[in-house]
Design a protein around this motif. Structure first.
Motif, PDB file in Angstrom:
ATOM      1  N   ASN A   1      -0.440  12.422  -7.363  1.00 55.28           N
ATOM      2  CA  ASN A   1      -0.829  11.338  -8.271  1.00 55.28           C
ATOM      3  C   ASN A   1       0.342  10.878  -9.122  1.00 55.28           C
ATOM      4  O   ASN A   1       0.498   9.687  -9.385  1.00 55.28           O
ATOM      5  CB  ASN A   1      -1.992  11.778  -9.161  1.00 55.28           C
ATOM      6  N   ARG A   2       1.177  11.799  -9.551  1.00 58.52           N
ATOM      7  CA  ARG A   2       2.359  11.434 -10.326  1.00 58.52           C
ATOM      8  C   ARG A   2       3.295  10.565  -9.482  1.00 58.52           C
ATOM      9  O   ARG A   2       3.803   9.552  -9.948  1.00 58.52           O
ATOM     10  CB  ARG A   2       3.091  12.683 -10.801  1.00 58.52           C
ATOM     11  N   LEU A   3       3.496  10.961  -8.235  1.00 59.85           N
ATOM     12  CA  LEU A   3       4.351  10.174  -7.341  1.00 59.85           C
ATOM     13  C   LEU A   3       3.752   8.791  -7.100  1.00 59.85           C
ATOM     14  O   LEU A   3       4.470   7.789  -7.109  1.00 59.85           O
ATOM     15  CB  LEU A   3       4.571  10.908  -6.021  1.00 59.85           C
TER      16      LEU A   3
ATOM     17  N   SER B   1      11.431  14.531  -0.779  1.00 59.37           N
ATOM     18  CA  SER B   1      12.549  14.426  -1.720  1.00 59.37           C
ATOM     19  C   SER B   1      12.280  13.410  -2.832  1.00 59.37           C
ATOM     20  O   SER B   1      12.938  13.448  -3.873  1.00 59.37           O
ATOM     21  CB  SER B   1      13.823  14.063  -0.977  1.00 59.37           C
ATOM     22  N   ALA B   2      11.309  12.523  -2.647  1.00 60.97           N
ATOM     23  CA  ALA B   2      10.993  11.530  -3.667  1.00 60.97           C
ATOM     24  C   ALA B   2      10.287  12.147  -4.867  1.00 60.97           C
ATOM     25  O   ALA B   2      10.251  11.545  -5.940  1.00 60.97           O
ATOM     26  CB  ALA B   2      10.131  10.417  -3.077  1.00 60.97           C
ATOM     27  N   LEU B   3       9.744  13.346  -4.710  1.00 61.87           N
ATOM     28  CA  LEU B   3       9.039  14.002  -5.814  1.00 61.87           C
ATOM     29  C   LEU B   3       9.951  14.257  -7.009  1.00 61.87           C
ATOM     30  O   LEU B   3       9.534  14.106  -8.160  1.00 61.87           O
ATOM     31  CB  LEU B   3       8.435  15.335  -5.353  1.00 61.87           C
ATOM     32  N   ASP B   4      11.190  14.650  -6.761  1.00 63.20           N
ATOM     33  CA  ASP B   4      12.115  15.012  -7.833  1.00 63.20           C
ATOM     34  C   ASP B   4      13.142  13.924  -8.131  1.00 63.20           C
ATOM     35  O   ASP B   4      14.076  14.157  -8.874  1.00 63.20           O
ATOM     36  CB  ASP B   4      12.843  16.311  -7.459  1.00 63.20           C
ATOM     37  N   LEU B   5      12.959  12.761  -7.566  1.00 66.36           N
ATOM     38  CA  LEU B   5      13.915  11.678  -7.738  1.00 66.36           C
ATOM     39  C   LEU B   5      13.778  11.055  -9.123  1.00 66.36           C
ATOM     40  O   LEU B   5      12.667  10.863  -9.620  1.00 66.36           O
ATOM     41  CB  LEU B   5      13.652  10.612  -6.664  1.00 66.36           C
ATOM     42  N   GLU B   6      14.911  10.768  -9.755  1.00 65.41           N
ATOM     43  CA  GLU B   6      14.880  10.078 -11.043  1.00 65.41           C
ATOM     44  C   GLU B   6      14.238   8.715 -10.854  1.00 65.41           C
ATOM     45  O   GLU B   6      14.403   8.070  -9.819  1.00 65.41           O
ATOM     46  CB  GLU B   6      16.295   9.898 -11.587  1.00 65.41           C
ATOM     47  N   PHE B   7      13.541   8.255 -11.896  1.00 70.14           N
ATOM     48  CA  PHE B   7      12.806   6.997 -11.771  1.00 70.14           C
ATOM     49  C   PHE B   7      13.729   5.819 -11.498  1.00 70.14           C
ATOM     50  O   PHE B   7      13.402   4.942 -10.693  1.00 70.14           O
ATOM     51  CB  PHE B   7      11.965   6.743 -13.027  1.00 70.14           C
ATOM     52  N   ALA B   8      14.872   5.778 -12.140  1.00 74.11           N
ATOM     53  CA  ALA B   8      15.812   4.669 -11.928  1.00 74.11           C
ATOM     54  C   ALA B   8      16.262   4.615 -10.470  1.00 74.11           C
ATOM     55  O   ALA B   8      16.413   3.528  -9.894  1.00 74.11           O
ATOM     56  CB  ALA B   8      17.016   4.801 -12.848  1.00 74.11           C
ATOM     57  N   LEU B   9      16.459   5.764  -9.845  1.00 71.71           N
ATOM     58  CA  LEU B   9      16.843   5.794  -8.433  1.00 71.71           C
ATOM     59  C   LEU B   9      15.689   5.367  -7.537  1.00 71.71           C
ATOM     60  O   LEU B   9      15.893   4.718  -6.506  1.00 71.71           O
ATOM     61  CB  LEU B   9      17.333   7.187  -8.052  1.00 71.71           C
ATOM     62  N   LEU B  10      14.466   5.722  -7.935  1.00 73.62           N
ATOM     63  CA  LEU B  10      13.294   5.309  -7.171  1.00 73.62           C
ATOM     64  C   LEU B  10      13.141   3.789  -7.206  1.00 73.62           C
ATOM     65  O   LEU B  10      12.866   3.156  -6.184  1.00 73.62           O
ATOM     66  CB  LEU B  10      12.039   5.985  -7.729  1.00 73.62           C
TER      67      LEU B  10
ATOM     68  N   GLY C   1       2.371  17.996  -1.701  1.00 75.96           N
ATOM     69  CA  GLY C   1       2.035  18.897  -2.806  1.00 75.96           C
ATOM     70  C   GLY C   1       0.597  18.730  -3.242  1.00 75.96           C
ATOM     71  O   GLY C   1      -0.201  18.061  -2.595  1.00 75.96           O
ATOM     72  N   GLY C   2       0.289  19.332  -4.378  1.00 79.99           N
ATOM     73  CA  GLY C   2      -1.055  19.279  -4.926  1.00 79.99           C
ATOM     74  C   GLY C   2      -1.396  17.910  -5.487  1.00 79.99           C
ATOM     75  O   GLY C   2      -0.558  16.996  -5.540  1.00 79.99           O
ATOM     76  N   ALA C   3      -2.630  17.766  -5.941  1.00 83.30           N
ATOM     77  CA  ALA C   3      -3.122  16.491  -6.421  1.00 83.30           C
ATOM     78  C   ALA C   3      -2.312  15.967  -7.606  1.00 83.30           C
ATOM     79  O   ALA C   3      -2.042  14.768  -7.699  1.00 83.30           O
ATOM     80  CB  ALA C   3      -4.596  16.605  -6.801  1.00 83.30           C
TER      81      ALA C   3
ATOM     82  N   GLY D   1       0.841  -1.190   0.000  1.00 84.60           N
ATOM     83  CA  GLY D   1       0.000   0.000   0.000  1.00 84.60           C
ATOM     84  C   GLY D   1       0.878   1.242   0.000  1.00 84.60           C
ATOM     85  O   GLY D   1       2.022   1.209   0.458  1.00 84.60           O
ATOM     86  N   LEU D   2       0.329   2.334  -0.505  1.00 84.83           N
ATOM     87  CA  LEU D   2       1.050   3.603  -0.567  1.00 84.83           C
ATOM     88  C   LEU D   2       0.286   4.657   0.218  1.00 84.83           C
ATOM     89  O   LEU D   2      -0.943   4.691   0.174  1.00 84.83           O
ATOM     90  CB  LEU D   2       1.192   4.074  -2.012  1.00 84.83           C
ATOM     91  N   THR D   3       1.013   5.516   0.910  1.00 80.14           N
ATOM     92  CA  THR D   3       0.411   6.680   1.548  1.00 80.14           C
ATOM     93  C   THR D   3       1.164   7.907   1.068  1.00 80.14           C
ATOM     94  O   THR D   3       2.355   8.050   1.322  1.00 80.14           O
ATOM     95  CB  THR D   3       0.487   6.595   3.090  1.00 80.14           C
ATOM     96  N   VAL D   4       0.456   8.742   0.338  1.00 75.69           N
ATOM     97  CA  VAL D   4       1.054   9.959  -0.198  1.00 75.69           C
ATOM     98  C   VAL D   4       0.188  11.108   0.310  1.00 75.69           C
ATOM     99  O   VAL D   4      -0.889  11.371  -0.220  1.00 75.69           O
ATOM    100  CB  VAL D   4       1.107   9.932  -1.745  1.00 75.69           C
ATOM    101  N   GLY D   5       0.652  11.787   1.354  1.00 75.74           N
ATOM    102  CA  GLY D   5      -0.129  12.818   2.012  1.00 75.74           C
ATOM    103  C   GLY D   5      -0.106  14.158   1.305  1.00 75.74           C
ATOM    104  O   GLY D   5       0.721  14.425   0.430  1.00 75.74           O
ATOM    105  N   LYS D   6      -1.023  15.019   1.710  1.00 81.72           N
ATOM    106  CA  LYS D   6      -1.143  16.345   1.108  1.00 81.72           C
ATOM    107  C   LYS D   6       0.077  17.221   1.345  1.00 81.72           C
ATOM    108  O   LYS D   6       0.286  18.193   0.636  1.00 81.72           O
ATOM    109  CB  LYS D   6      -2.389  17.052   1.647  1.00 81.72           C
TER     110      LYS D   6
END
Length: 114
Positions: free
Chosen positions: A54-56, A84-93, A48-50, A40-45
């Motif tokens: 949603n992108r994350l 900090s995960a918002l701007d992380l490159e996908f390969a690093l994620l 950032g915005g919706a 499960g994922l929890t991505v709180g407000k």
């Protein structure tokens, strides 16, 4: 393979363990042997915005999908990303998800201390 109900999330938070990575906190709890892993994922407000949240979520779901085979035990996992995960490159994620799942697999196999 998805963790959806609030009660399941609460069980993981209350009775589970934590694993910290650079860009996320991962909570996990071993279940009775009845099926495979659930995530499960929890991505709180606060992140950032919706659109950003949603992108994350989409990126995290794909990273989990690519590395879910590393979890072979019946375990519930909740991933809570940091800002900090918002701007992380996908390969690093993906690499960070892989490292977290490898650590969980190792910790789940250890006997539970009471």
């Amino acid at each position: 393979m998805r963790l959806l109900r609030r009660g399941d999330f609460d069980q993981v938070y209350r009775r589970g363990r934590k694993h910290f990575t650079g860009h996320m906190t991962v909570f996990f709890r071993r279940r009775e042997p009845d099926g495979g892993p659930r995530v499960g994922l929890t991505v709180g407000k606060v992140l950032g915005g919706a659109v950003m949240r949603n992108r994350l979520r989409r990126r995290l779901r794909e990273a989990v999908r690519r590395r879910l085979t590393l979890l072979d035990a019946p375990v519930d996992v909740v991933i809570h990303p940091k800002r900090s995960a918002l701007d992380l490159e996908f390969a690093l994620l993906v690499a960070e998800t892989e490292g977290a799942f490898a650590a969980i697999r190792k910790l789940v196999r250890q006997p539970i201390e009471r």
